[in-house]
Design an enzyme around this catalytic site. Structure first.
Site, PDB file in Angstrom:
ATOM      1  N   CYS A   1       0.818  -1.222   0.034  1.00  0.00           N
ATOM      2  CA  CYS A   1      -0.056   0.173   0.006  1.00  0.00           C
ATOM      3  C   CYS A   1       0.874   1.363  -0.145  1.00  0.00           C
ATOM      4  CB  CYS A   1      -0.896  -0.044   1.307  1.00  0.00           C
ATOM      5  SG  CYS A   1      -1.942   1.484   1.289  1.00  0.00           S
TER       6      CYS A   1
ATOM      7  N   CYS B   1      -0.398   4.115   2.361  1.00  0.00           N
ATOM      8  CA  CYS B   1      -0.029   3.749   3.721  1.00  0.00           C
ATOM      9  C   CYS B   1       1.570   4.023   4.200  1.00  0.00           C
ATOM     10  CB  CYS B   1      -0.521   2.313   4.025  1.00  0.00           C
ATOM     11  SG  CYS B   1      -2.230   1.815   3.618  1.00  0.00           S
ATOM     12  N   ASP B   2       2.471   3.551   3.165  1.00  0.00           N
ATOM     13  CA  ASP B   2       3.736   3.530   3.571  1.00  0.00           C
ATOM     14  C   ASP B   2       4.706   4.364   2.704  1.00  0.00           C
ATOM     15  OD1 ASP B   2       2.921   1.531   5.390  1.00  0.00           O
ATOM     16  OD2 ASP B   2       3.134  -0.152   4.263  1.00  0.00           O
TER      17      ASP B   2
END
Length: 310
Positions: A132, A135-136
């Protein structure tokens, strides 16, 4: 007899439990025996979930949600749902340890990432291997990044990651991308993005974190090792619909179809929330929001049904 039975223990399932419990509905949450808490259990620092200005570890966030769910009287069992009968006014859930009945069911079984199944992938998940970018991506500022995949999602992630990485290498096993023309044009225009066509990942290397990736050209057989700080696997998602695909309508992508903006499925009294319905966003906060809607929908369904009977 329960008012609501929730299948799944990620952000959608726990949030549905919180709302159902606060609505004084007798609620059972079937959390499973493995992967309890969903994919966030494999995530380190979560910085984009509202309310935690310094971020929170994924497992800690899931524990907070579980504790809050139980605070409102929801019964949580750590059993695996094996079979569902969603027909009629009373729904039946059979687990590996017992049989439970409810007036409504909320499906929140989530989705799984397609993995590469190569050496080093599982060991480095959350330590340089990510599924993701939203997300990261932030954690790989000024580092070389690799994206594996050739579809729209892979191109979206590659373009997004140019805001963080010093470079982005897209690895695709074929000689041309599967992404739409518009997404290809956007990716090809980015100076930071380069492409490795006809190439697959042989292994992901490093000790405590990802340090390099070994690539193999599928036509020549040649291999090379490329230094990277992070590798993003964008090979797609697999919605976990095994329990319901013979009873509920699915959309073209294989997700559970819901009568949006509600969470109603094709079966009366059955609702679905989270990634098992979502082929676009797949974020903890959007899953939690749909869990809220599912519990409200279930509550209204029960009240409307009781009003008709009386």
């Amino acid at each position: 007899m329960y008012d609501v039975i929730i299948i799944g223990s990620g952000p959608a399932g726990y949030t549905a439990g919180i709302y159902a419990g606060r609505s004084a509905l007798k609620t059972l949450l079937v959390a499973g025996s493995m992967n309890i808490g969903g994919m966030l259990m494999n995530t380190t620092l979560v910085e984009n979930y509202p309310g935690f200005k310094d971020g929170i570890q994924g497992p800690d966030l899931m524990q907070e949600m579980l504790d809050q769910t139980e605070r409102f009287g929801v019964e949580v069992i750590y059993e695996d749902a094996q079979k569902l009968d969603l027909r009629g006014d009373i729904k039946t859930v059979v687990t590996d340890e017992g049989t439970y009945q409810g007036r409504t069911v909320i499906i929140a079984t989530g989705s799984g990432y397609r993995t590469l199944d190569v050496p080093g992938e599982e060991e480095h998940a959350g330590h340089g291997v990510s599924y993701c970018a939203t997300c990261d991506g932030f954690f790989f500022r000024d580092q070389p990044i690799m994206v594996v995949g050739g579809g729209d999602s892979a191109m979206e992630e590659a373009v997004f990651l140019t805001h963080y990485g010093s470079s982005v290498t897209v690895v695709h096993r074929r000689d041309e991308l599967r992404a739409s023309a518009a997404m290809q044009a956007k990716a090809f225009k980015e100076e930071k993005i380069s492409f490795e066509f006809d190439t697959v990942v042989e292994s992901i290397n490093g000790t405590d974190k990802v340090e390099s990736v070994t690539l193999k050209n599928v036509k020549t057989g040649d291999t090379k090792t490329v230094p990277v700080g992070g590798i993003f696997i964008a090979a797609g998602h697999l919605p976990r619909t095994e329990l319901v695909r013979d009873q509920l309508e699915l959309d073209a992508q294989g997700n559970i179809w819901v009568d949006s903006p509600s969470t109603r499925t094709s079966m009366p009294g059955v609702f679905a929330a989270g990634d098992v319905t979502d082929g676009i966003y797949r974020q903890a906060v959007t899953s939690a929001a749909s869990g809220c809607r599912a519990a409200i929908d279930a509550d209204r369904y029960i009240k409307d049904h009781d009003a008709q009977v009386n």
